[in-house]
Structures are given as structure tokens and as C-alpha cells.
Design an enzyme around this catalytic site. Structure first.
Site, short mmCIF file in Angstrom:
data_model
loop_
_atom_site.label_atom_id
_atom_site.label_comp_id
_atom_site.label_asym_id
_atom_site.label_seq_id
_atom_site.Cartn_x
_atom_site.Cartn_y
_atom_site.Cartn_z
N GLU A 197 0.81 -1.22 0.00
CA GLU A 197 0.00 0.00 0.00
C GLU A 197 0.84 1.27 0.00
O GLU A 197 0.53 2.24 0.69
CB GLU A 197 -0.97 -0.02 1.19
CG GLU A 197 -1.95 -1.19 1.12
CD GLU A 197 -2.84 -1.34 2.34
OE1 GLU A 197 -2.67 -0.55 3.29
OE2 GLU A 197 -3.70 -2.24 2.35
N GLU A 199 -6.68 -9.75 -3.12
CA GLU A 199 -7.37 -9.88 -1.82
C GLU A 199 -8.88 -9.68 -1.99
O GLU A 199 -9.52 -9.00 -1.20
CB GLU A 199 -6.82 -8.85 -0.82
CG GLU A 199 -5.33 -8.92 -0.60
CD GLU A 199 -4.83 -7.88 0.40
OE1 GLU A 199 -5.66 -7.35 1.18
OE2 GLU A 199 -3.61 -7.59 0.41
#
Length: 582
Positions: A351, A458
Site C-alpha cells: 500500500e 485480496e
């Protein structure tokens, strides 16, 4: 007297391109989807996709017909030296000042938007915004526009209700001129959208296989039986697992019966393996990796470092920059060296489009340094840039495909990353509400233009009444997109503690979402099939890419023999000869 009957089996594996000639005539029933996109800034904009769709005067061949002023400033048509016509908004003072066009959106229709933009100076983010219901502003896509060349914005919206709408354009710097050309808004029905998916699956996930059976004397072998069983699917479709897999036999059976790819949810992360500074403990991830190996399950490494300040080992938040650099380097060397060559991927700095904990502490190039370090420690493993909201939420400008690609290029251009096997990781955590499949697909189109592998890493959907339906839509969109090379879901059974997208209840009975997953597992494989050779000794069949056991039975003697074939995208013409004896 013993009679020996021999037959020669010729199997012709037709390349994927041949499938185009044998498709179901999709183009006759639905306007085809244009997957093309570019991340390059070009000297001249391309023509409007779909001829502009429902946009009036998309290429400004009729001056400013269909376009009006929004807010302050003025608009005008300009003509470049090479004769290209485009629209310009001048004297702007607010972000949404500029030009607009009114359209009518219909409930349930999926709209793909595209246009080319340029700024009069500098660079900045340009966004398309749909003003619906009189005042609601919905972002539909973003691009980093520059002066001196044209950049493509591709995005879209799914209409939740029928209403008039206004297409607006938002620019971060309100004082620059905004230029636009080749504007398009193309509607697709849900049925057309699904036909795009089905057509794409036939083209990129399957190939036609021809079995041609003949006797040694070249006469055809009519009536021979061929039984085809897939032993391994080529497309990676997996599910996260957590530490409960080590002690729960029901969880083990549930997982192993379905999945061959996984990511550990938390167990490999830094805050799990070094809770106290200097005391590393890999006992749990080691055991989980061993379980995966014993069951033929490939593992993605998640993650080496995490750029969010809220996802650090608590003790590293108080370290000085020099101490943090030493600790992060130790972590890098420890986890990557420990699992070198045992994983199929690393999420390197998780991220780091949204967050910049390490950059703030150690310098703006430190993420690229970590990618370089991971690559040199484990050079044969794919290194992923893993991010959320890049394709699932059009309102998150920070993580848009344009900003993701900007960060990606910084890593690619950093000294020491030459040769790195870089890949795109898209988390795909969808929140409540109808998923914006137009934004998802167009984002994948833009990211595909990088030429790098793309995985949905995910995938999940927040709990809501239509959760299973939306989950299926998202998974189908990922599987059918030509650029996506794998999907891992961050979901699971209740006994393992999953609660977002629950696949099985406390008794391991499927939820509605679990039914979706099992259905897609079956659909995305080729189940056992039996076929009979025709009068030409030929069997034509479309097979998902993967490995197969094929059993051929002679029609007269019932003698059978098994062979193995692999069906892959783009494979060349191949002939396999098998002699069968009574």
C-alpha cells in the site's frame, strides 16, 4: 489366432487464434468491448472510442454543438497546426469550471467513458464527474494530464437509477486551461456486458482442441471414444488462509478440496514475526508453508514491509531514522532470505501508493530501494506492488490507475531494479453498494497497457443483502479480463474467523457466497467429458487452459490408452501420435 488391431491417434492442438474463426458470432449480437488503452502521453489524440457513443459532437467537428459552459470562464474551439479540433476552457477559477454535456442515464446500464486531455501548463489530475439527481457528484475516472501532449482518461459509471446527468470535468489546478478531445460515453446492457466476459473467456482462457483419430493406413477411426479429465487448471484461483489451518482438520479439508493458491492473511507480516524487537519467531508461517507444500498449494508472500504507520510493529514507531533503516534492512534480509525460492510472489512495500511511512522517515526513494533489495535477495520471484481502491472505488483519487502507474514507473526507473519481475497487485476489497464494473474494467485496461502481470490479490465484498451477487460479478470481471493472470480471495469459513465475505458457516455449510465460489471453480475448469469421433475420425472441443488426462478407447477392441496433454494460450500446432494395440 490372435488378431492385433492397431490405431494411430493424431491430436492437433489448434492455437488460440484459430478460436476466433470458430467463435459463437458474438459480434453479430452485441457491440464488442474495446479493451484498448495507453498510458503514454501522445502528440495527437486518438479517435473517440465507439464513435463517441451517446456523446454529441465528440470530436468537435461541429464547433461547440452539444457543449455548454459550467461555472466561471469561457469555452472555445481550437484547431491545432495539423488540423485537429478540440475544446478549451479558459479563465477558470474553480476545480469544476469548464465545459459539460447533458445525457440521460438509464438504470442498470453500464457506461464506459473515455476522453483525451491536455493542460495549458504543467501537469495535474483531471477527473470526469457525473452530476446526477440534481446535485450528487460521482467520480468516474482520473488521469494525469500534461502540457504538450494528450493523455487518455478511461473510466465509467453504473447507473443505479434513471435520471438526467451532466458530464463535468474536475482539475486540481483551477487556473490552467483545460483542453479535451475525442470524448465518448458508451452504454452497455448487463446482457451485453456478460457477453463481453463470455467472449473474452473463450479467447483468452480456453483453446479449441481437435482430436483426429486414424488407423495406421490413414483411414479414419469413426466411433472411437475419448474421455477428457482436467488434472490441473492453468489459471491461479485461490483463497487466503490463516493460522487456524494448522489445528482445524475441517478447515484443512475444506481448503485443500478447493484451492491450490493462497496468501497468509497476517502470519508472515512484520508485526506478527517480530512482536518484540530483536525476537523473531517464524514458527507459525513456517508450519503454514509446510502444510501448503504438502498439499501442492502455491503461496504468495504477504508482505515484506507495510507503508501504513498503523500497520507497523509497535516498537518501530519510536525508532530514529537511522535505527528504523537498520531494522527495516534486517527485516528485509530475514524474511526474504528465509523464504527465498519457496513463494510465487512478494508484496514488497504494501500500500505504498496510499501511504508513505518509510518515505517520510527515510527519503522519497526508499520504496524503490526496497524493491531493488528484495529482487536481489530473491531474483526469481515476482515482486508485486499491492494496493487497494485502484479499481474498486472511483472516488479514491489517490489510488487511481494513473497514480498507481506513476508510482510503478518510479520503481521501474530506479537504479538497481533493472531485470526485476515486477507485477501489479490489486486488492479488490469492495465496499457496500453496486460495484462499478465500468471503472473496474477500464482501470484494468489502463493497467494492462504497462505490459505487467496483474493479479486480484485480496478480493472480498462487504456484507450486504446482494453480497453473493456482487461477489460473483467482481470475480467474473477479473477472470474474464485478458490482462488478469490470477485471483486470490481474502475470504473463508466462519470457524477460521473470517467475517467479511463468509464462504461457510460454523458447520462448514456453504453460504450464498460460498455457493458462488464453488460454482466458479467448476465453471472455470473443464469437467470430465466424453466425446465420440465423427465419420471423419474427428472430435473438436474447447478446453480451459490446463493439464489433462485423455483416455482413448478403440471402438472394436475396447482397448484403451491414456495420454497427457497440456493446453496453453498461444501454443503452436502440435501433433501427438499414439499407437493402440488389441
Amino acid at each position: 489366432m490372435k488378431v492385433v488391431v492397431a490405431a494411430e491417434l493424431c491430436i492437433f492442438l489448434l492455437s488460440a487464434s484459430c478460436l476466433l474463426l470458430l467463435s459463437s458470432g458474438f459480434q453479430l449480437h452485441s457491440k464488442p468491448y474495446d479493451y484498448s488503452a495507453t498510458t503514454k502521453c501522445v502528440k495527437k489524440p486518438h479517435r473517440a472510442q465507439y464513435g463517441g457513443g451517446i456523446v454529441v459532437n465528440p470530436g468537435f467537428e461541429h464547433n461547440l454543438k452539444g457543449w455548454t459552459v459550467v461555472g466561471n470562464g469561457t469555452i472555445e474551439e481550437r484547431i491545432s497546426n495539423d488540423g485537429n479540433r478540440f475544446i478549451v476552457s479558459r479563465n477558470r477559477t474553480r476545480a469544476l469550471d469548464g465545459f459539460s454535456q447533458k445525457v440521460h442515464l438509464k438504470k442498470g446500464i453500464i457506461y464506459i467513458f473515455s476522453a483525451w486531455f491536455q493542460l495549458s501548463e504543467g501537469s495535474g489530475i483531471v477527473s470526469v464527474v457525473f452530476k446526477t439527481n440534481g446535485s450528487e457528484l460521482v467520480h468516474g475516472g482520473h488521469v494525469i494530464a500534461k502540457h504538450g501532449c494528450w493523455s487518455l482518461l478511461k473510466g465509467g459509471i453504473v447507473a443505479n437509477f434513471s435520471s438526467p446527468a451532466e458530464i463535468l470535468f474536475e482539475v486540481e489546478n483551477p487556473t490552467v486551461e483545460l483542453w479535451a478531445d475525442s470524448v465518448s460515453l458508451q452504454p452497455f446492457t448487463k446482457k451485453q456486458w456478460r457477453s463481453h466476459q463470455d467472449d473474452s473467456v473463450e479467447r483468452v482462457r480456453k483453446s479449441k482442441v481437435r482430436f483426429q483419430l486414424t488407423h495406421p493406413n490413414e483411414t479414419v477411426l469413426e466411433g472411437a471414444t475419448v474421455v477428457i479429465k482436467q488434472t490441473r487448471a492453468d489459471f491461479p484461483y485461490g483463497c487466503a488462509m490463516n493460522h487456524n489451518i494448522l489445528t482445524n482438520s475441517d478447515y484443512q479439508k475444506w481448503f485443500v478440496s478447493r484451492f491450490k493458491y493462497t496468501t497468509f492473511t497476517n502470519e508472515m507480516k512484520w508485526y506478527s514475526t517480530e512482536k518484540i524487537q530483536g525476537k523473531e519467531d517464524y514458527t507459525i508461517p513456517d508450519a503454514m508453508l509446510q502444510f501448503a507444500k504438502e498439499n501442492g498449494i502455491s503461496v504468495r508472500g504477504h508482505n515484506i514491509l507495510w507503508d501504513s504507520p498503523n500497520r507497523q510493529p509497535h516498537w518501530d514507531l519510536t525508532l530514529s531514522p537511522d535505527e528504523l533503516r537498520v531494522a527495516a534492512e534486517k527485516r528485509m534480509n530475514s524474511v526474504v532470505s528465509r523464504y527465498k525460492g519457496q513463494l510465487i510472489a512478494w508484496d514488497v512495500v504494501n500500500e505504498n501508493v496510499h501511504f508513505h511511512f518509510f518515505e517520510d522517515k527515510l527519503g522519497e526513494n526508499v520504496s524503490a530501494e526496497y524493491y531493488s533489495a528484495a529482487y536481489h535477495l530473491d531474483p526469481n520471484t515476482k515482486m508485486f506492488m499491492n494496493e487497494y481502491n485502484t479499481i474498486e472505488f472511483s472516488g479514491d483519487k489517490d489510488a487511481s490507475p494513473a497514480n498507481y502507474i506513476r508510482k510503478l514507473k518510479e520503481i521501474q526507473q530506479f537504479p538497481g531494479t533493472a531485470g526485476i519481475s515486477l507485477a501489479i497487485g490489486l486488492q479488490c476489497h469492495f465496499s457496500t453498494g453496486v460495484p462499478n464494473l465500468a471503472y473496474m474494467r477500464s482501470g484494468l485496461d489502463l493497467l494492462a497497457a504497462t505490459g505487467l502481470p496483474i493479479w486480484l490479490t485480496e478480493t472480498s465484498v462487504d456484507p450486504q443483502p446482494n453480497q453473493a451477487e456482487y461477489f460473483e460479478q467482481i470475480l467474473r470481471e477479473g477472470f474474464s479480463h485478458p490482462a488478469v493472470q490470477g485471483i486470490v480471495m481474502f475470504v473463508g469459513p466462519k470457524q477460521a474467523g473470517f467475517n467479511s465475505t463468509l464462504l461457510a458457516d460454523a458447520n462448514f455449510q456453504n453460504t450464498a457466497a460460498g455457493d458462488v465460489v464453488d460454482k466458479l471453480i467448476r465453471e472455470w475448469r473443464t469437467g470430465p467429458q466424453t466425446a465420440i469421433a465423427d465419420s471423419r475420425g474427428i472430435i473438436d472441443i474447447s478446453l480451459h487452459h490446463g493439464d489433462y488426462d485423455v483416455t482413448v478407447t478403440h471402438p472394436l477392441t475396447q482397448y484403451s490408452k491414456t495420454l497427457n496433454i497440456s493446453v496453453r494460450k498461444g501454443f503452436s500446432l502440435e501433433t501427438v501420435h499414439v499407437k493402440m494395440h488389441a
